[in-house]
Design a protein around this motif. Structure first.
Motif, PDB file in Angstrom:
ATOM      1  N   VAL A  76      -7.269 -26.379  38.464  1.00  0.00           N
ATOM      2  CA  VAL A  76      -7.343 -24.918  38.435  1.00  0.00           C
ATOM      3  C   VAL A  76      -8.380 -24.502  37.409  1.00  0.00           C
ATOM      4  O   VAL A  76      -8.262 -24.847  36.219  1.00  0.00           O
ATOM      5  N   THR A  77      -9.414 -23.786  37.833  1.00  0.00           N
ATOM      6  CA  THR A  77     -10.380 -23.242  36.879  1.00  0.00           C
ATOM      7  C   THR A  77      -9.829 -21.936  36.298  1.00  0.00           C
ATOM      8  O   THR A  77      -8.866 -21.379  36.810  1.00  0.00           O
ATOM      9  N   GLY A  78     -10.458 -21.467  35.232  1.00  0.00           N
ATOM     10  CA  GLY A  78      -9.987 -20.230  34.618  1.00  0.00           C
ATOM     11  C   GLY A  78      -8.553 -20.343  34.136  1.00  0.00           C
ATOM     12  O   GLY A  78      -7.795 -19.374  34.160  1.00  0.00           O
ATOM     13  N   ALA A  79      -8.180 -21.543  33.666  1.00  0.00           N
ATOM     14  CA  ALA A  79      -6.782 -21.813  33.335  1.00  0.00           C
ATOM     15  C   ALA A  79      -6.275 -21.002  32.154  1.00  0.00           C
ATOM     16  O   ALA A  79      -5.062 -20.843  31.982  1.00  0.00           O
ATOM     17  N   SER A  80      -7.179 -20.477  31.329  1.00  0.00           N
ATOM     18  CA  SER A  80      -6.743 -19.668  30.196  1.00  0.00           C
ATOM     19  C   SER A  80      -6.546 -18.203  30.575  1.00  0.00           C
ATOM     20  O   SER A  80      -5.986 -17.428  29.802  1.00  0.00           O
ATOM     21  N   GLY A  81      -6.994 -17.815  31.766  1.00  0.00           N
ATOM     22  CA  GLY A  81      -6.794 -16.450  32.239  1.00  0.00           C
ATOM     23  C   GLY A  81      -5.376 -16.248  32.748  1.00  0.00           C
ATOM     24  O   GLY A  81      -4.639 -17.207  32.992  1.00  0.00           O
ATOM     25  N   GLN A  82      -5.002 -14.996  32.948  1.00  0.00           N
ATOM     26  CA  GLN A  82      -3.620 -14.702  33.344  1.00  0.00           C
ATOM     27  C   GLN A  82      -3.288 -15.265  34.725  1.00  0.00           C
ATOM     28  O   GLN A  82      -2.201 -15.810  34.932  1.00  0.00           O
ATOM     29  N   GLY A 116      -0.885 -18.505  35.246  1.00  0.00           N
ATOM     30  CA  GLY A 116       0.303 -18.264  36.063  1.00  0.00           C
ATOM     31  C   GLY A 116       0.440 -19.258  37.205  1.00  0.00           C
ATOM     32  O   GLY A 116       1.532 -19.743  37.503  1.00  0.00           O
ATOM     33  N   VAL A 117      -0.688 -19.573  37.862  1.00  0.00           N
ATOM     34  CA  VAL A 117      -0.669 -20.551  38.951  1.00  0.00           C
ATOM     35  C   VAL A 117      -0.155 -21.898  38.435  1.00  0.00           C
ATOM     36  O   VAL A 117       0.706 -22.534  39.062  1.00  0.00           O
ATOM     37  N   ILE A 118      -0.656 -22.327  37.285  1.00  0.00           N
ATOM     38  CA  ILE A 118      -0.241 -23.621  36.734  1.00  0.00           C
ATOM     39  C   ILE A 118       1.237 -23.612  36.358  1.00  0.00           C
ATOM     40  O   ILE A 118       1.966 -24.583  36.596  1.00  0.00           O
ATOM     41  N   ILE A 155      -1.998 -32.317  37.273  1.00  0.00           N
ATOM     42  CA  ILE A 155      -2.596 -30.984  37.172  1.00  0.00           C
ATOM     43  C   ILE A 155      -3.700 -31.022  36.126  1.00  0.00           C
ATOM     44  O   ILE A 155      -3.489 -31.516  35.007  1.00  0.00           O
ATOM     45  N   ILE A 156      -4.867 -30.520  36.493  1.00  0.00           N
ATOM     46  CA  ILE A 156      -5.974 -30.383  35.552  1.00  0.00           C
ATOM     47  C   ILE A 156      -6.217 -28.896  35.304  1.00  0.00           C
ATOM     48  O   ILE A 156      -6.448 -28.128  36.245  1.00  0.00           O
ATOM     49  N   ALA A 157      -6.128 -28.495  34.055  1.00  0.00           N
ATOM     50  CA  ALA A 157      -6.431 -27.118  33.650  1.00  0.00           C
ATOM     51  C   ALA A 157      -7.853 -27.098  33.123  1.00  0.00           C
ATOM     52  O   ALA A 157      -8.148 -27.697  32.086  1.00  0.00           O
ATOM     53  N   ALA A 158      -8.755 -26.426  33.846  1.00  0.00           N
ATOM     54  CA  ALA A 158     -10.165 -26.366  33.457  1.00  0.00           C
ATOM     55  C   ALA A 158     -10.469 -24.999  32.849  1.00  0.00           C
ATOM     56  O   ALA A 158     -10.110 -23.969  33.419  1.00  0.00           O
ATOM     57  N   THR A 159     -11.127 -25.010  31.702  1.00  0.00           N
ATOM     58  CA  THR A 159     -11.414 -23.765  30.999  1.00  0.00           C
ATOM     59  C   THR A 159     -12.570 -23.970  30.031  1.00  0.00           C
ATOM     60  O   THR A 159     -12.821 -25.097  29.581  1.00  0.00           O
ATOM     61  N   VAL A 168      -5.372 -23.268  25.982  1.00  0.00           N
ATOM     62  CA  VAL A 168      -4.282 -23.692  26.861  1.00  0.00           C
ATOM     63  C   VAL A 168      -3.500 -24.834  26.198  1.00  0.00           C
ATOM     64  O   VAL A 168      -3.017 -25.749  26.857  1.00  0.00           O
ATOM     65  N   ALA A 169      -3.355 -24.742  24.884  1.00  0.00           N
ATOM     66  CA  ALA A 169      -2.622 -25.773  24.143  1.00  0.00           C
ATOM     67  C   ALA A 169      -1.188 -25.883  24.637  1.00  0.00           C
ATOM     68  O   ALA A 169      -0.607 -26.981  24.629  1.00  0.00           O
ATOM     69  N   ASP A 170      -0.612 -24.767  25.086  1.00  0.00           N
ATOM     70  CA  ASP A 170       0.770 -24.808  25.582  1.00  0.00           C
ATOM     71  C   ASP A 170       0.885 -25.686  26.828  1.00  0.00           C
ATOM     72  O   ASP A 170       1.875 -26.394  27.017  1.00  0.00           O
ATOM     73  N   LEU A 171      -0.153 -25.652  27.680  1.00  0.00           N
ATOM     74  CA  LEU A 171      -0.147 -26.495  28.878  1.00  0.00           C
ATOM     75  C   LEU A 171      -0.346 -27.965  28.505  1.00  0.00           C
ATOM     76  O   LEU A 171       0.293 -28.857  29.074  1.00  0.00           O
ATOM     77  N   ALA A 172      -1.222 -28.215  27.542  1.00  0.00           N
ATOM     78  CA  ALA A 172      -1.443 -29.585  27.085  1.00  0.00           C
ATOM     79  C   ALA A 172      -0.154 -30.181  26.532  1.00  0.00           C
ATOM     80  O   ALA A 172       0.160 -31.363  26.764  1.00  0.00           O
ATOM     81  N   LEU A 173       0.627 -29.362  25.823  1.00  0.00           N
ATOM     82  CA  LEU A 173       1.893 -29.837  25.264  1.00  0.00           C
ATOM     83  C   LEU A 173       2.886 -30.232  26.356  1.00  0.00           C
ATOM     84  O   LEU A 173       3.765 -31.068  26.132  1.00  0.00           O
ATOM     85  N   ARG A 174       2.720 -29.637  27.530  1.00  0.00           N
ATOM     86  CA  ARG A 174       3.607 -29.973  28.656  1.00  0.00           C
ATOM     87  C   ARG A 174       3.093 -31.177  29.447  1.00  0.00           C
ATOM     88  O   ARG A 174       3.704 -31.571  30.430  1.00  0.00           O
ATOM     89  N   GLY A 175       1.943 -31.720  29.044  1.00  0.00           N
ATOM     90  CA  GLY A 175       1.417 -32.903  29.705  1.00  0.00           C
ATOM     91  C   GLY A 175       0.333 -32.640  30.714  1.00  0.00           C
ATOM     92  O   GLY A 175      -0.160 -33.576  31.361  1.00  0.00           O
ATOM     93  N   VAL A 176      -0.065 -31.378  30.852  1.00  0.00           N
ATOM     94  CA  VAL A 176      -1.155 -31.035  31.764  1.00  0.00           C
ATOM     95  C   VAL A 176      -2.472 -31.562  31.182  1.00  0.00           C
ATOM     96  O   VAL A 176      -2.714 -31.493  29.972  1.00  0.00           O
ATOM     97  N   VAL A 177      -3.321 -32.093  32.055  1.00  0.00           N
ATOM     98  CA  VAL A 177      -4.640 -32.570  31.632  1.00  0.00           C
ATOM     99  C   VAL A 177      -5.541 -31.358  31.416  1.00  0.00           C
ATOM    100  O   VAL A 177      -5.644 -30.496  32.297  1.00  0.00           O
ATOM    101  N   VAL A 178      -6.182 -31.262  30.285  1.00  0.00           N
ATOM    102  CA  VAL A 178      -7.060 -30.126  29.980  1.00  0.00           C
ATOM    103  C   VAL A 178      -8.505 -30.628  29.892  1.00  0.00           C
ATOM    104  O   VAL A 178      -8.785 -31.601  29.201  1.00  0.00           O
TER     105      VAL A 178
END
Length: 297
Positions: free
Chosen positions: A7-13, A17-19, A33-37, A43-53
């Motif tokens: 998902v691109t724009g992972a730091s946007g609302q 939300g999609v992630i 899941i890859i969070a691209a930004t 998106v540190a909160d997503l990284a803490l959940r194990g999402v690849v950033v």
């Protein structure tokens, strides 16, 4: 699920939300899941959940190719770069489509707008239309989400209008079915997590289309404050928006929304959100009631 979803724009609302829905509703393993930004720290909160950033800059084609490597499905969330003179946003999107093709992506998803064809009065519509054409020309199976106007967009106009008691517009009797951003995130996540690889286009809207006068009546009902709609010519509305401190280029974009509404090009109501997400979309009245204090100051 064994597919890797980016998902691109992972730091946007919307992207964030999609992630969240991929993780919580669809139980996609975080490692898939890859969070691209541009700003990985956001998106540190997503990284803490194990999402690849991964860092990805739409102005840097090489960074996009690196970010997309190993992904199976990529959701390109349209960027917020509305520099109409440079054509920069379209170039950004074209960079992303090319990177997806070079990375061997199996399915490409994109957030567009309703009716973006060249006759659209919306000044940035061609960014979306031309991106859609680039996606189709790439040969990659695709899903295009033509996102209607967010209910949250009303924060741009309503607080000032409620405070003054007058809502200046040139939208006439045109209608809009504003939808909740969260509902659109849920629908997009469901599609991204799904198994279908068929090329499709969905228009995402709220459940009912209202005129500006009908929205004003709902606002008055919810807030208890009178709100009169004042129809003005496009030129006068542009001058009024500029007088409020909005730069001229963006004032013209705002007024082009009203022209679009007046022409009936944003009046559609679809069931795509419910079809994809399995839930009823939030109504405009529910949105107004939930945000009553913020809107009414």
């Amino acid at each position: 699920m064994s597919e890797t979803l980016l998902v691109t724009g992972a730091s946007g609302q919307l992207g964030h939300g999609v992630i969240q829905y991929l993780l919580d509703k669809h139980k996609v393993p975080p490692a898939n899941i890859i969070a691209a930004t541009r700003n990985p720290e956001s998106v540190a909160d997503l990284a803490l959940r194990g999402v690849v950033v991964r860092a990805a800059d739409f102005n840097d084609a090489a960074s996009l190719e690196t970010a997309f490597k190993g992904a199976d499905k990529v959701l390109i969330i349209s960027t917020g770069d509305l520099d109409l003179k440079s054509g920069r946003r379209l170039k950004q999107h074209e960079n992303a489509v090319a990177a997806a093709k070079n990375a061997g992506i199996s399915h490409l998803l994109y957030t567009s707008m309703p009716n973006p064809e060249p006759v659209s009065p919306v000044l940035f519509a061609d960014d979306h239309y031309s991106t859609e054409q680039a996606i189709k020309a790439s040969g990659i199976p695709y899903t295009i989400f033509r996102n209607g106007w967010y209910q949250e967009n009303l924060f741009m106009a309503l607080p000032h209008a409620i405070a003054s008691g007058k809502w200046y517009t040139s939208a006439g009797d045109g209608r809009i079915a504003h939808g909740a951003r969260d509902d659109m995130a849920a629908a997009i996540a469901a599609s991204l997590a799904g198994a279908s690889n068929e090329s499709k286009t969905y228009t995402l809207t709220g459940p009912h289309a209202y005129t500006t006068a009908e929205i004003a009546a709902l606002v008055s009902e919810v807030t208890g404050k009178p709100l009169d709609v004042v129809q003005v010519p496009d030129e006068a509305l542009t001058e009024g928006v500029k007088a409020s401190g909005v730069p001229e280029d963006f004032a013209e974009v705002i007024v082009s929304f009203d022209v679009n509404t007046r022409s009936g090009r944003i009046a559609m109501v679809t069931d795509a959100i419910e079809t994809l997400s399995g839930r009823k979309p939030k109504t405009l009245k529910q949105f107004l009631e939930a945000n009553k204090a913020a809107l009414a100051g």
